[in-house]
Design a protein around this motif. Structure first.
Motif, PDB file in Angstrom:
ATOM      1  N   LEU A   1      71.238  -3.294 103.722  1.00 57.66           N
ATOM      2  CA  LEU A   1      71.959  -1.982 103.500  1.00 57.66           C
ATOM      3  C   LEU A   1      73.527  -2.469 104.412  1.00 57.66           C
ATOM      4  O   LEU A   1      73.803  -2.248 104.827  1.00 57.66           O
ATOM      5  N   PRO A   2      73.600  -2.493 105.750  1.00 56.54           N
ATOM      6  CA  PRO A   2      74.724  -2.441 107.033  1.00 56.54           C
ATOM      7  C   PRO A   2      75.450  -3.250 106.184  1.00 56.54           C
ATOM      8  O   PRO A   2      76.564  -2.839 106.942  1.00 56.54           O
ATOM      9  N   ALA A   3      74.871  -4.068 105.953  1.00 52.27           N
ATOM     10  CA  ALA A   3      76.117  -5.044 105.075  1.00 52.27           C
ATOM     11  C   ALA A   3      76.982  -4.071 104.054  1.00 52.27           C
ATOM     12  O   ALA A   3      78.063  -4.459 103.340  1.00 52.27           O
ATOM     13  N   LEU A   4      76.703  -3.074 103.883  1.00 55.86           N
ATOM     14  CA  LEU A   4      77.267  -1.880 102.882  1.00 55.86           C
ATOM     15  C   LEU A   4      78.951  -1.459 103.223  1.00 55.86           C
ATOM     16  O   LEU A   4      78.733  -0.468 102.872  1.00 55.86           O
ATOM     17  N   ASP A   5      77.710  -1.155 104.802  1.00 55.76           N
ATOM     18  CA  ASP A   5      78.411   0.042 105.763  1.00 55.76           C
ATOM     19  C   ASP A   5      79.788   0.684 105.641  1.00 55.76           C
ATOM     20  O   ASP A   5      81.382   1.243 105.404  1.00 55.76           O
ATOM     21  N   GLU A   6      80.954  -1.146 105.542  1.00 56.35           N
ATOM     22  CA  GLU A   6      82.384  -1.219 105.176  1.00 56.35           C
ATOM     23  C   GLU A   6      82.877  -1.142 103.379  1.00 56.35           C
ATOM     24  O   GLU A   6      83.965  -1.075 103.881  1.00 56.35           O
ATOM     25  N   LEU A   7      81.969  -0.783 103.101  1.00 51.35           N
ATOM     26  CA  LEU A   7      82.225  -0.698 101.559  1.00 51.35           C
ATOM     27  C   LEU A   7      82.938   0.645 101.138  1.00 51.35           C
ATOM     28  O   LEU A   7      82.184   1.087 101.680  1.00 51.35           O
ATOM     29  N   THR A   8      83.730   1.044 100.569  1.00 53.23           N
ATOM     30  CA  THR A   8      84.572   2.393 100.425  1.00 53.23           C
ATOM     31  C   THR A   8      84.547   2.474  98.436  1.00 53.23           C
ATOM     32  O   THR A   8      83.600   1.463  98.187  1.00 53.23           O
TER      33      THR A   8
ATOM     34  N   ALA B   1      80.418 -13.151  94.708  1.00 55.39           N
ATOM     35  CA  ALA B   1      81.225 -13.771  94.893  1.00 55.39           C
ATOM     36  C   ALA B   1      82.548 -12.939  96.075  1.00 55.39           C
ATOM     37  O   ALA B   1      83.550 -13.199  97.340  1.00 55.39           O
ATOM     38  N   TYR B   2      82.013 -11.007  96.174  1.00 52.56           N
ATOM     39  CA  TYR B   2      82.957 -10.628  96.835  1.00 52.56           C
ATOM     40  C   TYR B   2      82.243 -10.752  98.437  1.00 52.56           C
ATOM     41  O   TYR B   2      83.331  -9.839  99.220  1.00 52.56           O
ATOM     42  N   ALA B   3      81.013 -11.338  98.519  1.00 51.35           N
ATOM     43  CA  ALA B   3      80.595 -10.928  99.659  1.00 51.35           C
ATOM     44  C   ALA B   3      81.101 -12.627 100.588  1.00 51.35           C
ATOM     45  O   ALA B   3      80.953 -12.843 102.276  1.00 51.35           O
ATOM     46  N   MET B   4      82.546 -13.776  99.926  1.00 54.77           N
ATOM     47  CA  MET B   4      82.011 -14.342 100.030  1.00 54.77           C
ATOM     48  C   MET B   4      83.975 -14.591 100.756  1.00 54.77           C
ATOM     49  O   MET B   4      84.188 -13.245 101.021  1.00 54.77           O
ATOM     50  N   ARG B   5      84.252 -15.292 101.913  1.00 51.29           N
ATOM     51  CA  ARG B   5      85.676 -15.452 102.827  1.00 51.29           C
ATOM     52  C   ARG B   5      86.334 -16.669 101.965  1.00 51.29           C
ATOM     53  O   ARG B   5      85.689 -17.269 101.182  1.00 51.29           O
ATOM     54  N   PRO B   6      87.843 -15.978 102.382  1.00 51.65           N
ATOM     55  CA  PRO B   6      88.615 -17.171 101.439  1.00 51.65           C
ATOM     56  C   PRO B   6      87.885 -18.583 101.797  1.00 51.65           C
ATOM     57  O   PRO B   6      88.367 -19.932 100.830  1.00 51.65           O
ATOM     58  N   GLN B   7      87.978 -18.967 103.204  1.00 49.67           N
ATOM     59  CA  GLN B   7      87.450 -20.210 104.162  1.00 49.67           C
ATOM     60  C   GLN B   7      86.313 -20.578 103.594  1.00 49.67           C
ATOM     61  O   GLN B   7      85.954 -21.975 103.114  1.00 49.67           O
ATOM     62  N   ASP B   8      85.174 -20.247 102.251  1.00 51.46           N
ATOM     63  CA  ASP B   8      84.361 -20.380 101.817  1.00 51.46           C
ATOM     64  C   ASP B   8      84.141 -21.631 100.611  1.00 51.46           C
ATOM     65  O   ASP B   8      85.149 -21.199  99.677  1.00 51.46           O
ATOM     66  N   ALA B   9      83.190 -22.786 100.208  1.00 55.68           N
ATOM     67  CA  ALA B   9      83.236 -23.527  98.903  1.00 55.68           C
ATOM     68  C   ALA B   9      82.427 -22.396  98.012  1.00 55.68           C
ATOM     69  O   ALA B   9      81.503 -23.013  98.725  1.00 55.68           O
ATOM     70  N   VAL B  10      82.790 -23.219  96.607  1.00 53.72           N
ATOM     71  CA  VAL B  10      81.717 -22.646  95.507  1.00 53.72           C
ATOM     72  C   VAL B  10      81.703 -23.966  95.031  1.00 53.72           C
ATOM     73  O   VAL B  10      82.809 -24.042  94.395  1.00 53.72           O
TER      74      VAL B  10
ATOM     75  N   ARG C   1      76.462 -11.490 101.239  1.00 50.59           N
ATOM     76  CA  ARG C   1      77.079 -11.308 102.460  1.00 50.59           C
ATOM     77  C   ARG C   1      76.263 -11.681 103.495  1.00 50.59           C
ATOM     78  O   ARG C   1      76.069 -11.519 104.799  1.00 50.59           O
ATOM     79  N   THR C   2      74.954 -10.569 104.177  1.00 50.50           N
ATOM     80  CA  THR C   2      73.565 -10.643 105.560  1.00 50.50           C
ATOM     81  C   THR C   2      73.417 -11.923 105.717  1.00 50.50           C
ATOM     82  O   THR C   2      73.959 -12.574 106.685  1.00 50.50           O
ATOM     83  N   HIS C   3      72.875 -13.127 104.333  1.00 54.76           N
ATOM     84  CA  HIS C   3      72.739 -14.072 104.498  1.00 54.76           C
ATOM     85  C   HIS C   3      74.065 -15.350 104.693  1.00 54.76           C
ATOM     86  O   HIS C   3      74.030 -16.177 105.420  1.00 54.76           O
ATOM     87  N   LEU C   4      75.310 -14.863 104.513  1.00 54.37           N
ATOM     88  CA  LEU C   4      76.654 -15.800 104.487  1.00 54.37           C
ATOM     89  C   LEU C   4      76.833 -15.815 105.974  1.00 54.37           C
ATOM     90  O   LEU C   4      77.645 -16.306 106.802  1.00 54.37           O
ATOM     91  N   GLU C   5      76.718 -14.531 106.471  1.00 51.82           N
ATOM     92  CA  GLU C   5      77.009 -13.633 108.041  1.00 51.82           C
ATOM     93  C   GLU C   5      75.936 -15.208 109.010  1.00 51.82           C
ATOM     94  O   GLU C   5      76.732 -15.448 109.736  1.00 51.82           O
ATOM     95  N   ARG C   6      74.513 -15.514 108.538  1.00 46.82           N
ATOM     96  CA  ARG C   6      73.904 -16.260 109.174  1.00 46.82           C
ATOM     97  C   ARG C   6      74.269 -17.322 109.296  1.00 46.82           C
ATOM     98  O   ARG C   6      74.433 -18.151 110.228  1.00 46.82           O
TER      99      ARG C   6
END
Ligand SMILES: Cc1ncc(C[n+]2csc(CCOP(=O)(O)OP(=O)(O)O)c2C)c(N)n1
Length: 375
Positions: A30-37, A84-93, A248-253
Motif C-alpha cells: 500500500l505505501p507504494a500508492l501514497d504518492e498517486l493522485t 508500466a506506470y511503476a517503471m522509471r525511464p531508465q528501466d529496460a523492458v 513499484r515495490t519490487h522494482l525499488e528493491r
C-alpha cells in the motif's frame, strides 16, 4: 462456478465493484500508492481506454486483410498499464508480442507494432530510444535476453548507485505457457544465481493458446519462484492499483541491488490468442462472461465515478479513443512496404556467405519473371 483462483494470498486493492478495499495480502504494497493522485488514476484509465481502442481497431484491420496477424490484449490492460506506470525511464523492458499497453506507456507509436503484424518489418522501432526492446515471438526467449541484459546493467554498475534517479532495472513480460519453456527456467536460475536486477512479470491470462494454465503448472506459478530463490507475489491482474503497487515495490528493491523478483498477475485474455485462433473451440462462453464482469477498465471507471469524476471526463476519453483508433487505421493503411532486399539486411553485423547466396538466389528468381515476360 469460479474460473479463477484468486485466494487470500492474492494481492487485491481495487475490488471488481470499484471500491478501494485492500485485502491482507496487499498491506505491504500500500505505501507504494501514497504518492498517486486521482489524476494519475485518470491518466491510467485514459491509457487503458486508448490501448483498448487500438486493440479493437487492429483486430478490425486484420479481419479486413490489412494485417497478416494480430495478438489482442483485451482484458490485460490493468496488468500492463499498472506495471508500466511503476517503471522509471531508465528501466529496460523486454516484451513478448501482446504488450501493446506497455509499449503505449513507453512512448511507442503503436502503428509500428502493426507494421510488424503486417509483415513490413522485423523490428518496428528503435529499442534504445524508449528502452522497449523488440517483440519476440519465440516463447520464453525474451526471459533469457532480459536476464542477460540485466546482468549487463549490473556489470555497468547501473544498480544500487545510491541515486534512485539513476538506478536501473529490467522488466520482462511472459505468459503462463512460457513458464514451461526451458529458456524461462534457465533465465530464472541465472537471474537468481547472479542476483540480476530483473523483474519477471508473468501475465497469467489462463490460456496458452488452447492449453489451460492448470495444465502448465500444478502449483500456483508464483510459488515456483521460491524454488529458484527469489521473492514472488500473486496479484489480481485486473486491478491496476495492485499491478502498480506490487511492481513499484519490487522494482525499488531490485534497483537497489536486492536481486530479482517474480510477479504473477492473474488476468484473462478476453479475445482470441491471435486472430488465427478460435477460442470457442476450447473454452466456454460462461467462462468469458465471468471474466467480462471483472473487466479492468470498468472497474477503474466505477472507482473514478465514485470519486466524483463526471461524464465530461469519460466523454473526452471516449472521443480521444475514437480519434486514436482512426489515427492508427490511417497510419497502418499508409504503411509502405520496404524493398524486398531489406530482409537480407541486419541479419549479421558483417557480410555472411550464406546470406549473400540467398540474396543472389532471390535476385535470380525475381529476374526470371522479367525474362519470362520478355520472351
Ligand atoms: C518456442 C516456441 N514454441 C511454441 C510456439 C508457438 N506458440 C505461440 S504462442 C504460444 C502459447 C503461449 O502462451 P503464453 O506463454 O501463456 O502467452 P500468451 O500468448 O497467453 O500471452 C505457443 C505455444 C512459439 N511461438 N515458440
Amino acid at each position: 462456478m469460479r474460473f479463477d483462483v484468486l485466494d487470500d494470498q492474492t494481492v487485491q486493492i481495487l475490488t471488481p465493484d470499484g471500491e478501494v478495499r485492500p485485502n491482507d495480502a496487499a498491506r505491504t504494497y500500500l505505501p507504494a500508492l501514497d504518492e498517486l493522485t486521482l489524476d494519475d488514476y485518470r491518466a491510467a484509465y485514459r491509457d487503458m481506454r486508448l490501448v483498448r481502442a487500438f486493440d479493437n481497431e487492429a483486430t478490425n484491420l486484420q479481419r479486413q486483410g490489412h494485417l497478416a496477424l494480430y495478438a489482442p490484449l483485451e482484458g490485460q490492460e490493468a496488468a500492463q498499464i499498472g506495471s508500466a506506470y511503476a517503471m522509471r525511464p531508465q528501466d529496460a523492458v523486454f516484451p513478448s508480442y501482446r504488450e501493446h499497453g506497455v509499449g503505449l506507456v513507453r512512448g511507442i507509436d503503436l502503428t509500428r507494432v502493426l507494421s510488424v503484424m503486417r509483415g513490413e518489418t522485423q523490428g518496428g522501432w528503435d529499442p534504445e530510444e524508449t528502452g522497449f526492446r523488440l517483440y519476440t515471438f519465440v516463447i520464453g526467449s525474451q526471459t533469457l535476453q532480459a536476464t542477460g541484459y540485466a546482468m549487463g546493467q549490473q556489470f555497468d554498475g547501473a544498480t544500487n548507485t545510491g541515486d534512485p534517479e539513476r538506478d536501473e532495472a529490467t522488466v520482462v513480460y511472459f505468459g503462463d505457457g512460457a513458464t514451461s519453456q526451458g529458456d524461462t527456467n534457465e533465465a530464472l536460475v541465472f537471474a537468481a544465481s547472479n542476483r540480476a536486477p530483473v523483474l519477471f512479470f508473468l501475465q497469467n491470462n489462463q490460456w496458452a493458446i488452447s492449453v489451460p494454465s492448470s495444465v502448465q503448472s500444478r502449483t500456483p506459478f508464483a510459488h515456483r519462484a521460491a524454488g529458484f530463490g527469489m521473492p514472488s507475489v500473486r496479484i489480481d491482474g485486473n486491478d491496476v492499483m495492485a499491478a502498480y503497487a506490487a511492481s513499484r515495490t519490487h522494482l525499488e528493491r531490485i534497483r537497489q541491488g536486492g536481486g530479482p523478483a517474480f510477479i504473477e498477475a492473474m488476468t484473462y485474455r478476453m479475445g482470441a490468442h491471435t486472430t488465427a485462433d478460435d477460442p470457442t473451440k476450447y473454452r466456454t462462453s460462461e467462462e468469458e462472461a465471468y471474466w467480462r464482469q471483472r473487466d479492468p477498465i470498468d472497474r477503474l471507471e466505477r472507482y473514478l465515478r465514485a470519486q466524483g469524476t463526471g461524464d465530461d471526463f469519460f466523454d473526452a476519453v471516449e472521443q480521444a479513443a475514437k480519434a486514436y483508433a482512426l489515427e492508427i487505421r490511417d497510419g497502418t493503411l499508409a504503411l509502405q512496404s520496404p524493398p524486398r532486399t531489406v530482409i537480407f539486411e541486419h541479419i549479421y553485423s558483417e557480410p555472411h556467405p550464406l546470406v549473400d547466396e540467398e540474396r543472389a538466389w532471390a535476385d535470380r528468381y525475381e529476374a526470371s519473371f522479367t525474362e519470362e515476360a520478355a520472351q
